[in-house]
Design a protein around this motif. Structure first.
Motif: not given
Length: 571
Positions: A549-556
């Motif tokens: 979820a965090v990587e999805y938010i950061d676009g990574k």
């Protein structure tokens, strides 16, 4: 048939090598059971012979129907005390009616246990928590000891209430019979000495023999020392118990409490034996059926309620019992005693029986467990002490009932305010851990709040969940953009909590804050989909892990097909 009569399973496979151990164990337990049975009958307020009746039929029936091969069934101190407490509160005209009620109680308890067994209600014993059991047992042991003061001191006490007994004892200090005190304390001292020298010697039967010899060959009975007196000889006659319809309602509470406590004793002792032999033979529901059948059949032969005895079972196991044949031997010894040896017990001093009881109750009092609770779990220590003092000062039934109620209230309180942690990513890893435990190693993100709620979400804690989430949201400050709920520990969401989640999603949308859910288990995802939470949340906001979820938010990180399938899978 083998399901209800386990003897059909073990008897055909019986080995000759078992016989010597079973015979020795059966004789040892029988010798131990004779004085114990008479002593426990005294606790129950019954003539001593009824302790022998209770040691006869029930253990034979259990050997036929029980799933444990070493449990020693018979009269026990706890049940005897419960009988005295329960029947003592009723208006009973005389000893004959009292005996009749005690025998009927065995039938009543057995019927309840049998019904619970067939209805597969063995799980009910799980509601008796260890602190409640410990507090109740320790208090009951003290009550038993206090109830024997009249025999140990040689005085007359009419009440069966703890405070009244102590009060009457204090008022009669000038009437104490020194001879009774000497005989009783000598019995305790002698049993302790013998046990220290050789633990295999049946100490109770030794002091009984010496006590009988003392009263028979010396004139001590002329100095006010109370003796057991005449004991009817012969086996108990078959007789259907009379049903006291007028007192049936009053007896139900005590019968239900005793049914559960007796079952708890059987299960706890049986499982302890299983652990020692690395086996798993105890079947709880069949144990209820076996115990119920034993009490019902016992009541037809003048037995009062019975269950497994801690000390006798330990002796039975240590003496080499392998099967229920040991119980048959023990019952045979009791039967021979009833047929031929009861006249000998005429000269047995009551003080000797009191000494046997006094020494037996010491094993029921546990000091170590309360100390551990006081150090590490003070809420459960309070529960234990509350159960202890209510049992000791108010009553036996009140103690066990209120103890169970308090333990359930404690459980409800804990689930209403469960642990909620703020998580942060540990530097250089994909781990998200409690920020209060790993503060120096956490990556500080002002735009993301990760929360883990460590319990099911239901009507009792939904408001707490909502308030805690709002509190942490405010603490994050105005830069907060996303809240991620780690749902790994949430195993259920009820309708009330579902409503709160929907309200929260809409509220956060108005504040331009995105809500995501990560780590939801299959059953929890099913609820989120079925109740329409996902429709409001958006399928794109469900994730398998917090880091995704965090990587999805950061676009990574772009979600793969398998990640979508796992996070969106539901019935």
């Amino acid at each position: 048939m083998k399901r209800y009569f386990p003897i059909l399973s073990w008897l055909p496979a019986y080995k000759k090598a078992y016989l010597s151990g079973d015979i020795f164990a059966g004789i040892t337990v029988g010798v131990m059971l004779i004085p114990q049975g008479m002593a426990y009958a005294m606790i129950a307020g019954l003539p001593p012979v009824f302790g022998l009746y209770a040691a006869l039929v029930p253990q034979v029936i259990y050997a036929l129907t029980g799933t444990s091969r070493q449990l020693a069934i018979g009269p026990v101190a706890m049940d005897s005390l419960l009988i005295a407490s329960g029947l003592g509160a009723l208006s009973i005209s005389g000893i004959d009616e009292y005996i009749s009620m005690a025998i009927f109680l065995s039938l009543f308890i057995g019927t309840i246990q049998l019904a619970m067994g067939f209805l597969k209600m063995g799980f009910l014993v799980n509601f008796l928590s260890k602190p409640v059991i410990n507090g109740f047992t320790s208090a009951a042991a003290l009550i038993i000891g206090i109830s024997q003061l009249k025999h140990l001191l040689g005085i007359e006490i009419t009440s069966n209430k703890t405070l009244h007994i102590l009060q009457q004892t204090f008022l009669q200090l000038d009437q104490i019979n020194p001879l009774a005190v000497i005989v009783g304390l000598s019995g305790i001292a002698l049993m302790l000495i013998i046990k220290r020298l050789n633990s295999q010697i049946p100490t109770a039967i030794v002091v009984v023999i010496l006590g009988i010899a003392l009263a028979y060959f010396t004139p001590i009975a002329d100095y006010g020392l109370q003796l057991v007196g005449k004991i009817p000889d012969g086996l108990p006659a078959f007789k259907i118990p009379e049903v006291p319809w007028s007192n049936l309602g009053d007896l139900f509470t005590i019968a239900l409490a005793m049914a559960l406590i007796a079952f708890m004793e059987v299960i706890s002792i049986g499982k302890a034996l299983d652990e020692k032999v690395n086996a798993n033979t105890i079947i709880p529901n069949q144990e209820l059926i076996a115990l119920g059948t034993s009490n019902i059949m016992g009541s037809l032969f003048q037995s009062y309620p019975t269950t497994a005895g801690f000390s006798r079972t330990a002796v039975n196991f240590q003496a080499g019992a392998k099967t229920g044949v040991a119980a048959f031997m023990s019952a045979a010894l009791v039967a021979l005693t009833l047929l031929f040896l009861t006249p000998l017990f005429y000269y047995l001093p009551n003080a000797i029986l009191a000494s046997i009881i006094m020494l037996a109750i010491t094993s029921l009092i546990d000091f170590k467990y309360p100390q551990e609770l006081y150090k590490y779990q003070k809420d459960e220590f309070v529960l234990l002490m509350a159960t202890f003092f209510i049992t000791l000062l108010v009553g036996i039934q009140e103690g066990i009932i209120l103890g169970v109620l308090f333990s359930l209230l404690l459980m409800v309180y804990r689930t209403s305010k469960p642990h909620m942690a703020v998580l942060g990513q540990i530097k250089g890893t994909t781990y998200f851990k409690n920020i209060t435990r790993f503060a120096p190693d956490i990556i500080d993100r002002k735009d993301i709040l990760v929360l883990r709620f460590d319990a099911q979400l239901f009507f009792g804690n939904k408001d707490y969940f909502y308030k805690q989430l709002k509190r942490h949201k405010i603490a994050k400050g105005p830069d907060l953009k996303v809240i991620i709920i780690n749902a790994e520990a949430i195993n259920y969401i009820d309708s009330s909590a579902t409503y709160i989640i929907k309200h929260l999603i809409l509220e956060l949308k108005d504040q331009e804050i995105q809500l995501m859910i990560a780590g939801a288990t299959g059953p929890t995802r099913d609820i989120l989909f079925k109740t329409g939470v996902v429709d409001l949340l958006g399928r794109e906001n469900l994730f398998v892990r917090v880091v995704e979820a965090v990587e999805y938010i950061d676009g990574k990180h772009s979600r793969t097909e398998i990640e979508n399938r796992i996070s969106h899978q539901n019935y």
